[in-house]
Design an enzyme around this catalytic site. Structure first.
Site: not given
Ligand code: NAG
Ligand code: NAG
Length: 231
Positions: A79, A112, A121, A123, A218
């Site tokens: 990741n 983000y 968090e 997005y 990402e």
């Protein structure tokens, strides 16, 4: 972001695979050679940048002039997420991005960011590769921003990496539907206030204190490349 424990596994594996004795400097260099650009954050050419990798992919993140960055990754492993923007973010920022985005597999191109108090968090996904992130989250509704429709979703992350170490926290999502086509040139505008107001109307309230707010690429167990300019 996935677990930082993946980093330890990679480090252990890297040390374990050595045929000759080494020292900690050597191990770090080996890890870097295998994982590419090490994780870092800071200011570059007037923009905040954040680059995080669990070192399982081969990934090269490069800060370019102004709001531009480039990223290449390969290996179909691990990741990674990186990009440029601002720290702190704020509720009303209108963000432009343009460049090329060529994922091969699971990947997002998204505004983000993070807030504290509460730790969230978030997005705003403009484009993605093979995997639609909204398939794993709870759908709250839709919102129209900048002439496009977005699915609004939320989900919980348990004992996951965050700006404050391993925490349990919510993720908020707007996912453009249909997505902008990946595979070449891409550009757009995200009025963050439009999304944040919609999220509030669905009971999804960001924290009172903004941390960073970037246009991120990402990758998850995939490969690809992106060169993005943020303004
Ligand atoms: C540790 O390893 C690095 C990289 O191989 C080498 O340059 C350095 O001299 C080593 N340091 C010691 C104290 O052996
Ligand atoms: C974003 O793009 C719009 C036109 O699409 C332009 O009017 C605006 O000035 C741009 N904003 C920034 C910060 O570049």
């Amino acid at each position: 972001m996935v677990s930082f424990s993946a980093l330890l596994v990679t480090l252990t594996a890297a040390i374990g695979s050595l045929a000759v004795p080494t020292n900690s400097t050597g191990a770090a260099e080996l890890l870097q050679a295998r994982g590419g650009t090490p994780s870092s954050q800071g200011t570059h050419s007037g923009y905040f940048y954040s680059w995080w990798t669990d070192n399982a992919a081969q990934a090269t993140y490069t800060n370019l002039n102004g709001g531009q960055y480039s990223l290449q990754w390969s290996g179909n492993n691990g990741n990674l997420v990186g990009g440029k923007g601002w720290n702190p973010g704020y509720n009303g920022r209108v963000i432009n991005y343009s460049g090329t985005y060529q994922p091969n597999g699971n990947s997002y191109l998204a505004v983000y960011g993070w807030t504290r108090n509460a730790l969230i968090e978030y997005y705003v996904v403009e484009s993605y590769g093979s995997y639609n992130p909204s398939s794993a989250a709870q759908r709250k509704g839709t919102v129209s921003c900048n002439g496009a429709s977005y699915d609004v979703l939320s989900t919980w992350r348990y004992n996951a990496p965050s700006i404050d170490g391993t925490q349990t926290f919510q993720q908020f999502w707007s996912v453009r539907n249909p997505k902008k086509q990946p595979g070449g040139s891409i550009s757009g505008t995200v009025d963050t206030g439009c999304h944040f107001r919609a999220w509030s109307s669905f009971g999804m309230n960001l924290g009172s204190s903004h941390n960073y707010q970037i246009v991120a690429t990402e990758g998850y167990q995939s490969s690809g490349s992106a060169t993005i300019t943020v303004s």
